[in-house]
Design a protein around this motif. Structure first.
Motif, PDB file in Angstrom:
ATOM      1  N   MET A 195     -82.988   2.024 -29.132  1.00 31.03           N
ATOM      2  CA  MET A 195     -81.667   2.509 -28.756  1.00 31.03           C
ATOM      3  C   MET A 195     -81.624   2.836 -27.273  1.00 31.03           C
ATOM      4  O   MET A 195     -80.665   2.497 -26.577  1.00 31.03           O
ATOM      5  CB  MET A 195     -81.300   3.739 -29.596  1.00 31.03           C
ATOM      6  N   VAL A 245     -72.095   3.304 -27.470  1.00 32.73           N
ATOM      7  CA  VAL A 245     -72.249   3.563 -28.904  1.00 32.73           C
ATOM      8  C   VAL A 245     -72.682   2.297 -29.632  1.00 32.73           C
ATOM      9  O   VAL A 245     -73.539   2.332 -30.528  1.00 32.73           O
ATOM     10  CB  VAL A 245     -70.938   4.130 -29.496  1.00 32.73           C
ATOM     11  N   ALA A 261     -76.072   1.816 -31.761  1.00 29.84           N
ATOM     12  CA  ALA A 261     -76.019   1.392 -33.166  1.00 29.84           C
ATOM     13  C   ALA A 261     -76.813   0.111 -33.388  1.00 29.84           C
ATOM     14  O   ALA A 261     -77.511  -0.026 -34.397  1.00 29.84           O
ATOM     15  CB  ALA A 261     -74.563   1.194 -33.586  1.00 29.84           C
ATOM     16  N   ALA A 296     -80.424   0.981 -33.543  1.00 27.45           N
ATOM     17  CA  ALA A 296     -80.782   1.614 -34.814  1.00 27.45           C
ATOM     18  C   ALA A 296     -80.899   0.584 -35.933  1.00 27.45           C
ATOM     19  O   ALA A 296     -81.808   0.660 -36.763  1.00 27.45           O
ATOM     20  CB  ALA A 296     -79.742   2.673 -35.166  1.00 27.45           C
ATOM     21  N   VAL A 297     -79.999  -0.380 -35.944  1.00 31.02           N
ATOM     22  CA  VAL A 297     -80.036  -1.415 -36.988  1.00 31.02           C
ATOM     23  C   VAL A 297     -81.211  -2.359 -36.782  1.00 31.02           C
ATOM     24  O   VAL A 297     -81.916  -2.711 -37.736  1.00 31.02           O
ATOM     25  CB  VAL A 297     -78.699  -2.189 -37.015  1.00 31.02           C
TER      26      VAL A 297
END
Length: 62
Positions: A17, A36, A40, A43-44
């Motif tokens: 991230m 953002v 994200a 994180a994925v």
């Protein structure tokens, strides 16, 4: 192995991230949604990476 993957996820996700957010900021996108989105995405993407790293550790240690 799942507990190892969860532990590794905490480390790998924050790293990915951070790298993606810095890449977005370096490209000049200082708005909220690109930052953002990069966080994200990191994180994925960290989910399969942490699973593969955990699998490699378990395979090598027996």
């Amino acid at each position: 192995m799942i507990r190892l993957a969860f532990l590794l996820y905490a480390l790998i996700a924050t790293t990915m991230m951070g790298v993606l957010v810095i890449a977005v900021l370096t490209m000049g996108h200082a708005a909220l949604w690109p930052i953002v989105g990069a966080a994200a995405a990191g994180a994925v993407l960290a989910v399969p990476v942490s699973w593969l790293v955990a699998k490699a550790i378990v395979d090598r240690t027996g």
